[in-house]
Write a protein that holds these residues in place. Structure first.
Motif, PDB file in Angstrom:
ATOM      1  N   VAL A 113      15.204  15.641  57.619  1.00 50.39           N
ATOM      2  CA  VAL A 113      14.524  15.516  56.326  1.00 50.39           C
ATOM      3  C   VAL A 113      14.980  16.668  55.425  1.00 50.39           C
ATOM      4  N   PRO A 114      15.409  16.384  54.192  1.00 50.12           N
ATOM      5  CA  PRO A 114      15.885  17.465  53.317  1.00 50.12           C
ATOM      6  C   PRO A 114      14.778  18.445  52.959  1.00 50.12           C
ATOM      7  N   GLU A 115      15.168  19.703  52.758  1.00 50.77           N
ATOM      8  CA  GLU A 115      14.221  20.729  52.346  1.00 50.77           C
ATOM      9  C   GLU A 115      13.839  20.537  50.885  1.00 50.77           C
ATOM     10  N   GLY A 116      12.603  20.887  50.534  1.00 44.88           N
ATOM     11  CA  GLY A 116      12.172  20.811  49.151  1.00 44.88           C
ATOM     12  C   GLY A 116      10.675  20.927  49.037  1.00 44.88           C
ATOM     13  N   HIS A 120      11.454  16.951  43.144  1.00 44.04           N
ATOM     14  CA  HIS A 120      12.755  17.439  42.684  1.00 44.04           C
ATOM     15  C   HIS A 120      13.687  17.753  43.851  1.00 44.04           C
ATOM     16  N   GLY A 121      13.138  17.833  45.066  1.00 44.74           N
ATOM     17  CA  GLY A 121      13.966  18.081  46.236  1.00 44.74           C
ATOM     18  C   GLY A 121      14.401  16.818  46.955  1.00 44.74           C
ATOM     19  N   ASN A 122      14.000  15.646  46.456  1.00 42.83           N
ATOM     20  CA  ASN A 122      14.395  14.387  47.079  1.00 42.83           C
ATOM     21  C   ASN A 122      15.888  14.131  46.889  1.00 42.83           C
ATOM     22  N   VAL A 123      16.499  13.429  47.837  1.00 36.40           N
ATOM     23  CA  VAL A 123      17.949  13.235  47.840  1.00 36.40           C
ATOM     24  C   VAL A 123      18.275  11.748  47.742  1.00 36.40           C
ATOM     25  N   CYS A 337      11.979  14.697  50.393  1.00 35.54           N
ATOM     26  CA  CYS A 337      12.102  16.025  50.977  1.00 35.54           C
ATOM     27  C   CYS A 337      10.826  16.386  51.741  1.00 35.54           C
ATOM     28  N   SER A 338      10.890  17.481  52.460  1.00 34.39           N
ATOM     29  CA  SER A 338       9.794  17.878  53.343  1.00 34.39           C
ATOM     30  C   SER A 338       8.483  18.115  52.612  1.00 34.39           C
ATOM     31  N   THR A 348      10.530   9.713  55.258  1.00 37.01           N
ATOM     32  CA  THR A 348      10.210   8.631  54.326  1.00 37.01           C
ATOM     33  C   THR A 348      11.396   8.319  53.421  1.00 37.01           C
ATOM     34  N   TYR A 349      11.643   7.031  53.256  1.00 33.73           N
ATOM     35  CA  TYR A 349      12.561   6.540  52.224  1.00 33.73           C
ATOM     36  C   TYR A 349      11.727   5.908  51.119  1.00 33.73           C
TER      37      TYR A 349
END
Length: 443
Positions: A113-116, A120-123, A337-338, A348-349
């Motif tokens: 899961v991406p950091e954030g 704004h941290g979603n990829v 993001c996290s 989550t998507y």
């Protein structure tokens, strides 16, 4: 719900997961409660064991005609009978304290899961289709619906207040058509079993999927009339909650049970009304149908083994995406993001559909959220499976919108709008509309 044994075995990993969620370390406080709980259990067990042993020794002393020893032992047993309820109460108090603390802690993010800290941290994962070009300025759905005379927010406000809508004629039928199309796709082609679940559920069912205790104010509650004057605590025990999503009813179908792993994965779908108080969304999306107190959604739920849940997550996403592909709607998939995931999710998507009438020049808006929860919800529900070795273990749960029907209606209206204000009906929906190809105002 988190496993205190896992926290005890690796407190550093637990705190690291909380940090990714933007939360302070909690392992030390939880383990202190756990140590108190374990000490209380040990004291209670030792007292029970000593009572049993002393009772046996009384018989031996009497048999040996040792009255003095028998009297001492009987006095000891009497004292234990007095203290044991206090020890048992200490165990229950510590158990309840630990359970309360654990129940309020969100699930931990998976490693990929991406950091954030927030959205704004979603990829962005991938995009489908392209933004359409129009020879005119696209209008928002509420302008289109109002001009057609088939979308009435004022009438809904008279009935129920803000964040409700009355749909009529072609738009009412279009919303129904979208929901039926989604159900048919998921049941006929994607292997989901259709369920018509209750819309009102008990407190422990809301707890099982994570709505309680943290999000109590986000729910609508139904209370029997004769209880309206009752004390607050009685209201809470007697009430029923209106489901905010069919995930609540569908996932809890396996609560307090042990299923054979040969039956997994269990894939369920339902088309239901959903009810949300939106307590944390004051002032957001007040225009149109974007954020309603009552809306319709097709939900997807999977019950899987720990070994297959990650693959099931990817499969669920593709099932939800196929709805939008068949409707030929432009969308993107975001990996949250996290710091932006829901309470119960490990990963989550979000599917965000393009709505050309939103804001200046259009905008992406969430239409589906697909999450894998690991055994987090299963622990809260006591939902387990039994494999070939005969040992029970917690299942993994997944849920996703397949998709939100109201937002799909908005996306179709805004995407398929024509310059004269009419709405072209997507080809895949025309059979559900009795062959109607265009929704236009009555002449």
């Amino acid at each position: 719900m988190h496993d205190i044994k896992s926290i005890r075995d690796n407190p550093q990993a637990f705190d690291a997961g909380l940090k990714r969620r933007g939360l302070a370390p909690l392992s030390a406080a939880l383990l202190a409660i756990d140590e108190k709980r374990r000490a209380a259990i040990l004291a209670s067990e030792q007292a029970q064991a000593r009572r049993n042993a002393a009772s046996k020794e009384i018989g031996e002393a009497k048999k040996a005609k040792d009255d003095a020893r028998a009297n001492r032992l009987m006095a000891e047993v009497a004292e234990l009978k007095t203290t044991m309820p206090e020890l048992e109460l200490a165990v229950k108090t510590a158990d309840d304290e630990l359970a309360k603390e654990l129940a309020a802690i969100p699930n931990l993010p998976l490693g990929d899961v991406p950091e954030g800290a927030d959205e704004h941290g979603n990829v962005q994962r991938h995009v489908y289709g392209k933004i359409r070009n129009y020879a005119f300025a696209p209008k928002p759905h509420d302008d289109l619906g109002g001009a057609l005379g088939y979308m009435d927010f004022e009438a809904a406000a008279k009935l129920s207040g803000a964040r409700f809508v009355v749909l009529k004629k072609g738009l009412a039928r279009l919303e129904r058509a979208i929901g039926q199309f989604m159900l048919d796709l998921h049941t006929n082609e994607h292997g989901y079993t259709e369920v018509n679940p209750p819309l009102l559920v008990r407190n422990d069912v809301m707890f099982g999927t994570g709505q309680l205790p943290k999000f109590e104010d986000d729910q609508f509650w139904a209370i029997k009339g004769e209880l309206l004057a009752a004390p607050d605590e009685r209201l809470k025990t007697e009430r029923l909650g209106l489901i905010p999503t069919a995930e609540v009813s569908l996932t809890n179908l396996v609560r307090e049970s042990i299923v054979d792993e040969k039956e997994l994965p269990i894939r369920l779908t339902a088309l239901t009304p959903c009810f949300r108080a939106e307590a944390g969304a004051a002032g957001r999306d007040t225009r149109g149908m974007i954020r309603q107190h009552q809306f319709t959604k097709v939900e997807l739920v999977s019950i899987a083994t720990p070994e297959t849940s990650r693959d099931e997550h990817e499969r669920m996403l593709s099932c939800a995406e196929e709805v939008l592909r068949r409707l030929d709607l432009h969308y993107r998939v975001m990996t949250l993001c996290s710091g932006d995931m829901g309470f119960s999710a490990q990963k989550t998507y979000d599917i965000e559909v393009w709505m050309p009438g939103q804001g200046e020049g259009g905008a992406y808006r969430e239409i589906s959220s697909c999450s894998v929860c690991g055994d987090f919800q299963a622990r809260r529900m006591d939902a387990r499976s039994r494999g070939p070795d005969g040992k029970p273990r917690f299942v993994h749960t997944l849920n996703g919108s397949g998709t939100a029907v109201g937002r799909a209606l908005i996306a179709v209206m805004e995407t398929y709008q024509q310059e004269d204000g009419s709405i072209a009906v997507p080809a895949v929906l025309q059979s559900y509309m009795g062959g109607l190809k265009t929704i236009e105002r009555d002449k």
